[in-house]
Enzyme design. Structure first.
Site, PDB file in Angstrom:
ATOM      1  CD  GLU A  26      -2.690   1.340   2.489  1.00  0.00           C
ATOM      2  OE1 GLU A  26      -3.659   0.559   2.533  1.00  0.00           O
ATOM      3  OE2 GLU A  26      -2.401   2.136   3.402  1.00  0.00           O
ATOM      4  CB  THR A  57      -4.446   5.603   0.877  1.00  0.00           C
ATOM      5  OG1 THR A  57      -3.500   6.684   0.808  1.00  0.00           O
ATOM      6  CG2 THR A  57      -3.776   4.364   1.434  1.00  0.00           C
ATOM      7  CE1 TYR A  58     -10.659   9.238  -4.054  1.00  0.00           C
ATOM      8  CE2 TYR A  58     -12.128   9.302  -2.151  1.00  0.00           C
ATOM      9  CZ  TYR A  58     -11.856   9.631  -3.472  1.00  0.00           C
ATOM     10  OH  TYR A  58     -12.778  10.334  -4.196  1.00  0.00           O
ATOM     11  N   GLY A 117     -14.809   4.770   4.647  1.00  0.00           N
ATOM     12  CA  GLY A 117     -13.952   5.946   4.736  1.00  0.00           C
ATOM     13  C   GLY A 117     -14.049   6.655   6.065  1.00  0.00           C
ATOM     14  CE1 TYR A 157     -10.916  -1.223  10.406  1.00  0.00           C
ATOM     15  CE2 TYR A 157     -12.749  -2.225   9.224  1.00  0.00           C
ATOM     16  CZ  TYR A 157     -11.838  -1.194   9.382  1.00  0.00           C
ATOM     17  OH  TYR A 157     -11.853  -0.131   8.512  1.00  0.00           O
TER      18      TYR A 157
END
Length: 302
Positions: A26, A57-58, A117, A157
């Protein structure tokens, strides 16, 4: 003095690993020319390890939309890597998200990491869906799959999302995202291999069979890891291991690479063969970890 070494192995822990792993990295879009140079140095160094894909990423609230697109488009144009663009639900209508997704498709991107997000600071940390937007990552996955046959990854998660009502609700949400058409999940970083394997057992019991890639975060700043950890357990041994090293970046980097590689070794012994590395646009630690796991550079097609 006589020493007896009976039963002590005569080779390092990583000596026998064959490198039969799949890896992905990433990155985040750079803000300045200097950061862009650092990013492309990292990409250049890590590309020969032949990752399955690399994600970009954003930012919160779509704050890096243009930079994310520019980075992904450049990866498509100038490398043989397969980029995955992050896309979120925050502060955008469904039409606006569709427009961004179309731009990715037109640029040759076929893989999206679909996320709810993080909300912008003005929302005081609370996610508020856009009136014409998507209410969840599962809805976003459905929308993307309706638009094009994107390959879609989603988040998982192992130690429960901080905003989840319960571990069961969090797992239900993951299943909805995968049932909506996602191909795999990538976990938030964690340091307890037991937590990850318990999570896999619970996911399988819930009917989830899609791959769940462990997200590996090498420690570049222990203070930063503490700030970002949220529900992620930081074991006492890690606190002891990194004590005093934030002021000594060289030794910290060496210790961090070994700690992360050992985490991957333990995951490998449990049957894991896919690893996703959060690089923070730095190549050295991710490269060192992959090397310790037996991964070696491969020829890149012209």
């Amino acid at each position: 003095m006589t020493f007896f070494a009976a039963g002590v192995p005569d080779s390092p822990l990583f000596a026998g690993l064959p490198g039969d792993i799949r890896i992905s990295f990433e990155f985040f879009p750079p803000k300045t020319e200097k950061m862009e140079a650092q990013l492309w140095d990292a990409i250049t160094q890590l590309a020969p390890l032949a990752p399955s894909f690399v994600s970009v990423t954003y930012g919160a609230g779509g704050s890096t939309r243009e930079r994310t697109h520019a980075t992904v488009a450049r990866i498509v144009a100038e490398t043989t890597l397969l980029p995955a663009a992050h896309l979120t639900c925050v502060a955008a209508s469904q039409d606006e998200i569709a427009e961004v997704a179309q731009q990715y498709w037109d640029a040759g991107v076929r893989h999206i990491v679909a996320l709810r997000g993080d909300p912008p600071a003005v929302d005081a940390g609370r996610f508020v869906p856009h009136p014409q937007g998507y209410a969840s990552a599962a809805d976003l996955v459905l929308g993307l799959k309706r638009q094009h046959d994107f390959e879609v990854s989603v988040a998982a998660y192992p130690e429960v999302h901080p905003e989840a009502a319960s571990a069961e609700a969090d797992l239900d949400n993951l299943k909805r995202k995968l049932d909506a058409g996602a191909s795999r999940a990538i976990t938030q970083f964690f340091f307890s291999t037991d937590a990850y394997f318990r999570f896999l057992d619970k996911a399988l019991a819930a009917g989830i069979t899609a791959p769940i890639l462990p997200g590996i975060m090498p420690v570049t700043s222990f203070a930063a890891i503490r700030r970002m950890s949220a529900n992620t357990e930081i074991p006492d041994w890690m606190t002891h291991m990194f004590e005093g090293l934030d002021e000594r970046p060289g030794p910290r980097g060496l210790v961090s690479a070994v700690v992360a590689a050992d985490q991957c070794r333990r995951l490998y012994e449990g049957g894991v063969r896919d690893f996703h590395f959060y690089t923070l646009n730095k190549a050295e630690q991710a490269y060192a970890i992959c090397h310790l796991l037996g991964r070696r550079p491969r020829e890149i097609a012209a």
